[in-house]
Design a protein around this motif. Structure first.
Motif, PDB file in Angstrom:
ATOM      1  N   LEU A  62       0.811  -1.215   0.000  1.00 36.34           N
ATOM      2  CA  LEU A  62       0.000   0.000   0.000  1.00 36.34           C
ATOM      3  C   LEU A  62       0.847   1.268   0.000  1.00 36.34           C
ATOM      4  N   ILE A  63       2.136   1.110   0.241  1.00 35.17           N
ATOM      5  CA  ILE A  63       3.017   2.290   0.226  1.00 35.17           C
ATOM      6  C   ILE A  63       3.245   2.771  -1.194  1.00 35.17           C
ATOM      7  N   ALA A  64       3.313   1.818  -2.113  1.00 32.48           N
ATOM      8  CA  ALA A  64       3.648   2.166  -3.491  1.00 32.48           C
ATOM      9  C   ALA A  64       2.475   2.841  -4.179  1.00 32.48           C
ATOM     10  N   SER A  65       2.453   4.165  -4.147  1.00 30.21           N
ATOM     11  CA  SER A  65       1.479   4.893  -4.947  1.00 30.21           C
ATOM     12  C   SER A  65       1.964   6.307  -5.121  1.00 30.21           C
ATOM     13  N   ALA A  66       1.411   6.980  -6.098  1.00 27.21           N
ATOM     14  CA  ALA A  66       2.065   8.202  -6.551  1.00 27.21           C
ATOM     15  C   ALA A  66       1.455   9.487  -6.034  1.00 27.21           C
ATOM     16  N   THR A  67       0.283   9.408  -5.441  1.00 25.11           N
ATOM     17  CA  THR A  67      -0.399  10.648  -5.049  1.00 25.11           C
ATOM     18  C   THR A  67       0.501  11.557  -4.221  1.00 25.11           C
ATOM     19  N   ALA A  68       1.114  10.987  -3.209  1.00 24.93           N
ATOM     20  CA  ALA A  68       1.934  11.811  -2.327  1.00 24.93           C
ATOM     21  C   ALA A  68       3.152  12.342  -3.063  1.00 24.93           C
ATOM     22  N   THR A  69       3.734  11.507  -3.914  1.00 30.40           N
ATOM     23  CA  THR A  69       4.870  11.972  -4.705  1.00 30.40           C
ATOM     24  C   THR A  69       4.480  13.204  -5.514  1.00 30.40           C
ATOM     25  N   PHE A  70       3.295  13.162  -6.076  1.00 31.61           N
ATOM     26  CA  PHE A  70       2.850  14.300  -6.865  1.00 31.61           C
ATOM     27  C   PHE A  70       2.658  15.542  -6.023  1.00 31.61           C
ATOM     28  N   LEU A  71       2.084  15.363  -4.862  1.00 29.55           N
ATOM     29  CA  LEU A  71       1.879  16.506  -3.998  1.00 29.55           C
ATOM     30  C   LEU A  71       3.210  17.184  -3.665  1.00 29.55           C
ATOM     31  N   PHE A  72       4.193  16.381  -3.294  1.00 31.99           N
ATOM     32  CA  PHE A  72       5.484  16.966  -2.939  1.00 31.99           C
ATOM     33  C   PHE A  72       6.190  17.533  -4.165  1.00 31.99           C
ATOM     34  N   ARG A  73       6.018  16.867  -5.290  1.00 33.25           N
ATOM     35  CA  ARG A  73       6.631  17.396  -6.508  1.00 33.25           C
ATOM     36  C   ARG A  73       6.073  18.787  -6.783  1.00 33.25           C
ATOM     37  N   GLN A  74       4.760  18.908  -6.698  1.00 36.25           N
ATOM     38  CA  GLN A  74       4.120  20.201  -6.923  1.00 36.25           C
ATOM     39  C   GLN A  74       4.662  21.231  -5.943  1.00 36.25           C
ATOM     40  N   PHE A  75       4.799  20.834  -4.693  1.00 39.81           N
ATOM     41  CA  PHE A  75       5.279  21.786  -3.692  1.00 39.81           C
ATOM     42  C   PHE A  75       6.726  22.181  -3.958  1.00 39.81           C
ATOM     43  N   PHE A  76       7.572  21.210  -4.268  1.00 42.63           N
ATOM     44  CA  PHE A  76       8.986  21.519  -4.513  1.00 42.63           C
ATOM     45  C   PHE A  76       9.144  22.452  -5.704  1.00 42.63           C
TER      46      PHE A  76
END
Ligand SMILES: Nc1ncnc2c1ncn2[C@@H]1O[C@H](COP(=O)(O)OP(=O)(O)OP(=O)(O)O)[C@@H](O)[C@H]1O
Ligand SMILES: [Mg+2]
Lengths: 335, 305
Positions: free
Chosen positions: B176-190
């Motif tokens: 369940l860890i492997a998913s992209a939503t959070a990666t996208f959120l942080f990418r947007q923030f960075f």
């Protein structure tokens, strides 16, 4: 304290050539200002010296040692950014101390150096605040402080004053100059504001589309511009350019340049050149009179505020001393 | 308040523009009298409507078994609260509820923290480094967005089973860890962090990981808090996946555990204990939301620029 040398430095982003070979020798403690219009490559040049941009060709030396491949931190430079780039979550003290902390400077030494810098910049009351609790001018000072505490060999400034209002800009300009004199650190300062350039520089570099058109002391550059671009860019209002062919006399080069303060308004009978007054701008100490010659070329005259101001639409003659004329070839070079 | 001078009223909104995130108390001044009461009445009815089932569950968890089965249903709490809850916590029906709560907590925390760590690092790599295959990796991560657990559940089960992770915490958490939503959120923030900040840190001598820990991480605090809340609840509420891979009752999580408590066939459901379990299952997410909300709002008010 150090010398900086740029040796035929070029930069290309992919296939686009941005800097076309710049040579520059900066003496120890000298204040050099790079000035030019937007997009001419000033920031790119500065960032190459900082090590934030790779050098495509040529060599950059600091104190005689090639630094092309060195990381910014190993170049002994400090940089002040246009938007200050302060760390938003750190206090003013921590912002200034961060570089020293990374370098492993002892705590008491850090405290001492930050205190000294804060004293110089009148930042003592704000050391505990976060950047967002400061005014623009104070943030600017913190950015300066961050550069000072590291005691670098070279200061690099990229338009550090352009986010400030006009009044503050004049004040900070003076402070930067005083500070640089005091510390004697070699400085490279980028601006598009010619007044900043004229007032700050020991020598200035006028950039035009990736080339250094002229390098020299501000007043020398002003009174003796080497190219049409420099003549037009430095000075406000800018130099008048007239088509030499249409002037029909003294035809030397393609264009004739004459500074507004060198043009006089004279009775029509005394001269072979005349025009109609488009409008006048009385500024108090001086008056700018915008004329249109009979063949449609624009000329600006700058005269003492005490002189009579001609009516709009009136015709009058203009004249100047031949020694004030500047002649430029079709290529833009002075002849 | 009505006789305040008109200048002050004009100044107030101006002061407000500096911090658009914070609603001005002055804006509420006009809401007086009947309007105010009507608004409140509407809100109270709404809250009561939503709260009623939860109240019923709570009542059911405090009475005796017979009281529930025999209509009418009681509307006031009984005297069996202590008995029912301690029975649920200590012995439960298949497994003690305390154990199921602990399992759920481990799973939800593992998923929330694991996702945050992984997505912070991968967003950092994608935004700040130019490496070969950067675009490919970016799209690979993007692709996982389209494959939620339920869609890839059969192959995932296969993999987890082959790794021998059935009935284990790692089996519950890792897929369940492997998913992209959070990666996208942080990418947007960075991407909204000015480049000059990274450059200033570089001039200051910070290597990439130092920049990450000293500057990027503290700046992402509020994003991390918000994400933690969302991911914790996401993890806590997982139903299908734990149902599939935990056969041992001691590995049951609470949400699936409640379902397991329903009797099969003709057995009589022990409704008071089931309802007590439901109420217990609700508490941790509520605590997390309320606890993190404080940090979350403090972060918003302090809005980092
Ligand atoms: N990363 C990049 N990739 C491609 N082109 C670039 C890049 N950075 C700058 N350029 C180009 O290089 C030229 C010089 O840019 P530079 O930022 O040095 O201008 P500048 O003189 O500092 O202008 P300004 O006064 O507006 O800051 C511009 O034409 C710009 O489009
Ligand atoms: Mg620039």
């Amino acid at each position: 304290m150090a010398t900086v040398t740029l040796d035929n430095v070029r930069k290309a982003f992919g296939k686009t050539q941005v800097i076309h070979g710049v040579d520059l020798d900066i003496a120890d403690g000298e204040f050099i200002v790079i000035v030019g219009p937007s997009g001419c490559g000033k920031s790119t040049l500065l960032r190459m010296v900082a090590g934030l941009e790779s050098v495509t060709e040529g060599e950059i030396r600091i104190d005689g040692a090639r630094v092309n491949e060195a990381e910014p931190m190993d170049r002994d430079i400090a940089m002040v950014f246009q938007n200050y780039a302060l760390y938003p979550h750190m206090s003013v003290f921590d912002n200034m101390a961060y570089g020293l902390k990374i370098a492993g400077t002892p705590k008491d030494e850090i405290a001492r150096r930050v205190a000294t810098a804060a004293g110089m910049l009148q930042l003592e009351p704000y050391l505990k605040r976060r950047p967002r609790e400061l005014s623009g001018g104070q943030r600017q000072r913190v950015a300066m402080g961050r550069a000072i505490v590291r005691k670098p060999a070279v200061f690099l400034f990229d338009e550090p004053l352009s986010n400030l209002d006009a009044k503050l800009r004049v004040q900070m300009r003076l402070e930067i100059k005083t500070l640089q004199r005091e510390l004697g650190v070699t400085s490279l300062y980028v601006t598009h504001d010619q007044v900043e350039a004229m007032t700050l520089a020991d020598r200035m570099v006028v950039m035009n589309a990736g080339r250094a058109d002229q390098i020299g002391r501000p007043l020398d550059v002003y009174s003796n511009p080497k190219t049409e671009f420099v003549a037009g860019f430095i000075g406000s209002p800018p130099t008048n350019f007239l088509d030499a062919a249409r002037l029909g006399r003294r035809a030397k080069g393609a264009r004739l340049g004459i500074r507004p303060e060198h043009v006089r308004i004279v009775p029509e009978a005394e001269t072979d050149l005349g025009g109609t007054v488009a409008y006048a701008e009385p500024l108090g100490a001086e008056t700018l009179i915008h004329l249109r010659t009979l063949d449609g070329q624009a000329i600006t005259v700058r005269q003492d505020g005490a002189h009579p101001i001609p009516e709009e639409g009136a015709t009058c003659g203009i004249a100047w001393e031949p020694r004030d004329e500047m002649h430029f070839a079709e290529s833009g070079q002075r002849v | 308040m009505t006789d305040r001078d008109p200048l002050a009223a004009e100044v107030a909104p101006k002061r407000g523009t500096g911090r658009p995130a914070r609603p001005l108390p002055d804006g509420m001044v006009e809401r007086r009298g009947a309007g105010l009461w009507l608004t409140h009445l509407g809100l109270i009815v709404g809250v009561a409507f939503i709260f009623f089932p939860i109240w019923l569950a709570f009542v059911a968890s405090t009475v005796e078994q017979q009281a529930i089965v025999r209509p009418p249903m009681p509307l006031l709490p009984g005297d069996q609260l202590w008995e029912n809850y301690s029975r649920a916590l200590i012995s439960g029906i298949n497994a003690p509820v305390a154990l199921m709560l602990a399992n759920s907590a481990v799973m939800a925390l593992g998923i929330a923290l694991g996702k945050i760590v992984i997505s912070l690092l991968s967003a950092f790599a994608i935004v700040y480094f130019r490496f070969p295959g950067r675009r490919v990796f970016f799209w690979l991560i993007f692709l996982t967005l389209m494959l939620p657990v339920e869609v890839r559940i059969v192959p995932t089960y296969e993999v987890v089973a082959n790794f021998g992770m059935l009935n284990s915490y790692s089996g519950l958490i890792l897929p369940l860890i492997a998913s992209a939503t959070a990666t996208f959120l942080f990418r947007q923030f960075f991407m909204t962090v000015p480049d000059e900040l990274a450059e200033a840190a570089r001039v200051d001598g910070a290597r990439p990981m130092r920049f990450f820990f000293d500057i990027l991480l503290p700046m992402s605090r509020t994003n991390m808090a918000a994400l933690f809340v969302i991911l914790f609840i996401y993890g806590w509420n997982q139903y299908l996946w734990p149902l599939l891979i935990t056969t041992d009752p001691s590995m049951n999580t609470i949400v699936m555990g409640i379902r397991q408590m329903f009797p099969s066939g003709d057995d009589i459901a022990n409704w008071p204990v089931i309802m007590a379990t439901s109420i217990l299952a609700m508490i941790p997410p509520v605590v997390v939301v309320i606890g993190m909300q404080r940090l979350f709002i403090r972060g918003l008010v302090e809005s980092e620029k």
